[in-house]
Enzyme design. Structure first.
Site, PDB file in Angstrom:
ATOM      1  N   HIS A  70       0.921  -1.215   0.029  1.00  0.00           N
ATOM      2  CA  HIS A  70       0.075  -0.220   0.021  1.00  0.00           C
ATOM      3  C   HIS A  70       0.820   1.374   0.086  1.00  0.00           C
ATOM      4  O   HIS A  70       0.690   2.221  -0.783  1.00  0.00           O
ATOM      5  CB  HIS A  70      -0.735  -0.120   1.433  1.00  0.00           C
ATOM      6  CG  HIS A  70      -1.680   1.164   1.594  1.00  0.00           C
ATOM      7  ND1 HIS A  70      -3.060   1.219   1.023  1.00  0.00           N
ATOM      8  CD2 HIS A  70      -1.384   2.427   2.025  1.00  0.00           C
ATOM      9  CE1 HIS A  70      -3.525   2.571   1.429  1.00  0.00           C
ATOM     10  NE2 HIS A  70      -2.597   3.044   1.752  1.00  0.00           N
ATOM     11  N   GLU A  71       1.961   1.358   0.808  1.00  0.00           N
ATOM     12  CA  GLU A  71       2.537   2.418   1.051  1.00  0.00           C
ATOM     13  C   GLU A  71       3.473   2.830  -0.239  1.00  0.00           C
ATOM     14  O   GLU A  71       3.815   3.928  -0.731  1.00  0.00           O
ATOM     15  CB  GLU A  71       3.538   2.407   2.214  1.00  0.00           C
ATOM     16  CG  GLU A  71       2.899   2.556   3.547  1.00  0.00           C
ATOM     17  CD  GLU A  71       2.113   3.850   3.758  1.00  0.00           C
ATOM     18  OE1 GLU A  71       2.606   4.786   2.969  1.00  0.00           O
ATOM     19  OE2 GLU A  71       1.048   3.812   4.480  1.00  0.00           O
TER      20      GLU A  71
ATOM     21  N   HIS B 167       1.588   4.131  -2.955  1.00  0.00           N
ATOM     22  CA  HIS B 167       1.335   5.416  -2.598  1.00  0.00           C
ATOM     23  C   HIS B 167       2.717   6.281  -3.491  1.00  0.00           C
ATOM     24  O   HIS B 167       2.686   7.163  -4.113  1.00  0.00           O
ATOM     25  CB  HIS B 167       1.265   5.847  -1.608  1.00  0.00           C
ATOM     26  CG  HIS B 167      -0.035   6.041  -0.911  1.00  0.00           C
ATOM     27  ND1 HIS B 167      -1.088   5.996  -1.694  1.00  0.00           N
ATOM     28  CD2 HIS B 167      -0.655   5.547   0.501  1.00  0.00           C
ATOM     29  CE1 HIS B 167      -2.196   6.016  -0.640  1.00  0.00           C
ATOM     30  NE2 HIS B 167      -1.902   5.334   0.318  1.00  0.00           N
TER      31      HIS B 167
ATOM     32  N   HIS C  91      -5.543   6.853  -2.414  1.00  0.00           N
ATOM     33  CA  HIS C  91      -6.357   5.785  -1.684  1.00  0.00           C
ATOM     34  C   HIS C  91      -7.475   5.592  -2.591  1.00  0.00           C
ATOM     35  O   HIS C  91      -8.176   6.339  -3.339  1.00  0.00           O
ATOM     36  CB  HIS C  91      -6.998   6.434  -0.510  1.00  0.00           C
ATOM     37  CG  HIS C  91      -5.888   6.208   0.737  1.00  0.00           C
ATOM     38  ND1 HIS C  91      -5.911   7.486   1.557  1.00  0.00           N
ATOM     39  CD2 HIS C  91      -5.016   5.325   1.047  1.00  0.00           C
ATOM     40  CE1 HIS C  91      -4.808   6.855   2.540  1.00  0.00           C
ATOM     41  NE2 HIS C  91      -4.470   5.907   2.153  1.00  0.00           N
ATOM     42  N   CYS C  92      -7.741   4.228  -2.828  1.00  0.00           N
ATOM     43  CA  CYS C  92      -8.769   3.724  -3.831  1.00  0.00           C
ATOM     44  C   CYS C  92     -10.124   3.883  -3.283  1.00  0.00           C
ATOM     45  O   CYS C  92     -10.456   3.454  -2.148  1.00  0.00           O
ATOM     46  CB  CYS C  92      -8.525   2.405  -4.101  1.00  0.00           C
ATOM     47  SG  CYS C  92      -9.509   1.503  -5.259  1.00  0.00           S
TER      48      CYS C  92
ATOM     49  N   CYS D  57      -9.775  -3.016  -2.042  1.00  0.00           N
ATOM     50  CA  CYS D  57      -8.366  -3.066  -2.940  1.00  0.00           C
ATOM     51  C   CYS D  57      -7.424  -2.867  -1.748  1.00  0.00           C
ATOM     52  O   CYS D  57      -7.749  -2.058  -0.521  1.00  0.00           O
ATOM     53  CB  CYS D  57      -8.645  -1.939  -3.833  1.00  0.00           C
ATOM     54  SG  CYS D  57      -6.888  -1.279  -4.696  1.00  0.00           S
TER      55      CYS D  57
ATOM     56  N   CYS E 212      -7.498  -3.425  -7.201  1.00  0.00           N
ATOM     57  CA  CYS E 212      -8.427  -3.815  -8.043  1.00  0.00           C
ATOM     58  C   CYS E 212      -8.029  -3.450  -9.364  1.00  0.00           C
ATOM     59  O   CYS E 212      -6.741  -2.945  -9.784  1.00  0.00           O
ATOM     60  CB  CYS E 212      -9.365  -2.785  -7.677  1.00  0.00           C
ATOM     61  SG  CYS E 212      -8.995  -0.906  -7.990  1.00  0.00           S
TER      62      CYS E 212
END
Length: 294
Positions: free
Chosen positions: A213-214, A217, A223-224, A229, A248
């Site tokens: 996630h990070e 970014h 952010h989705c 996701c 996603c």
């Protein structure tokens, strides 16, 4: 040309026109796997989306961003462990390296461990629960930015100590400086400070979600708000657990437009990783995507 010849040409063209009009346009990879996207549920009090009005980042918005991206001579993801790690924690870091290498399709390496003595007193505090916490911003600005290898597109710190972002906050799972391509995450909360064989997979799944996630970014993905996701914002471990490790279709489109990997090869490698680690829910989702491509 005589009317007879005109009629002949007209009658000849009709079957051709019908043939081409009946041909279905082949779906792209993104259009195909979009069928497996799972709609976001309505946000509840305490959820990340409940109290935040974040804009929806379209693919066109993403393309306009000035963001970091791999380039020749600068295309490796580095992990920087900081702390005192037991053998099980070291194994978790290695598995995370394997996953990130697969997820981003980039060479991913683990740097030699740095000791906790690298944190000065002003960057530490004792939390109300009794555990020591490290100031996340200090890790980014005073350790990682200064140590980022020249061939590194991303440097991700991993601590066994809990992290906090500022005095008024209790804790944070991770923090990043996207323009510098550095971030840090803590393993502490993923196993409640006590990693064991019984909670290893749960902790590993949380770590691969937060770290991917990070890094997502850092590559420019917001952010989705499109579907369930890995790029959804998260406020708690329960919310992290609810979100998929799967990106996603929209976030995959953004990622691939920057990294340019073979989509099917990546999916197959992810399947093997989830299979080996017995992460069955993610394995099932990956298999569903692969089945759509057959």
């Amino acid at each position: 040309m005589s009317p007879v010849k005109y009629n002949f040409i007209f009658l000849y063209l009709i079957p051709l026109l019908l043939f081409f009009s009946c041909q279905k346009k082949e779906k792209t990879y993104i259009e195909t796997v979009a069928l497996n996207d799972v709609q976001l549920t309505k946000a509840k009090p305490g959820d990340w989306r409940y109290s935040r009005d974040e804009p929806f980042q379209t693919f066109e918005d993403f393309q306009k961003l000035d963001k970091i991206k791999p380039e020749p001579g600068k295309n490796t993801i580095y992990l920087q462990p900081i702390g005192e790690f037991n053998e099980l924690q070291k194994k978790e870091i290695e598995r995370t390296r394997d996953y990130l290498s697969t997820y981003f399709q980039l060479s991913t390496k683990v740097l030699p461990v740095l000791p906790n003595t690298i944190f000065p007193k002003m960057a530490r505090r004792i939390f109300k629960d009794g555990q020591e916490q490290i100031l996340a911003g200090y890790v980014l600005e005073n350790i990682l930015i200064k140590r980022k290898p020249k061939d590194g597109v991303v440097l991700m710190g991993i601590t066994e100590k809990d992290l906090f972002p500022r005095p008024e906050w209790n804790y944070v799972f991770g923090q990043a400086s996207y323009k510098d391509g550095v971030g840090v995450t803590s393993m502490y909360r993923f196993s409640n400070g006590n990693l064991s064989e019984s909670n290893f997979n749960e902790s590993l799944e949380r770590l691969i979600k937060i770290s991917s996630h990070e890094i997502g970014h850092m590559f420019g993905i917001s952010h989705c708000l499109n579907a369930n996701c890995v790029m959804n914002g998260t406020n708690s471990l329960s919310e992290t657990d609810f979100h998929f490790a799967r990106a996603c279709s929209l976030c995959q489109q953004k990622l691939n437009s920057t990294l340019r990997y073979d989509q099917k090869k990546r999916l197959t490698a992810l399947k093997h990783f989830f299979e080996k680690q017995h992460l069955n829910a993610e394995l099932s989702r990956t298999e569903q995507d692969l089945n759509l491509l057959k």
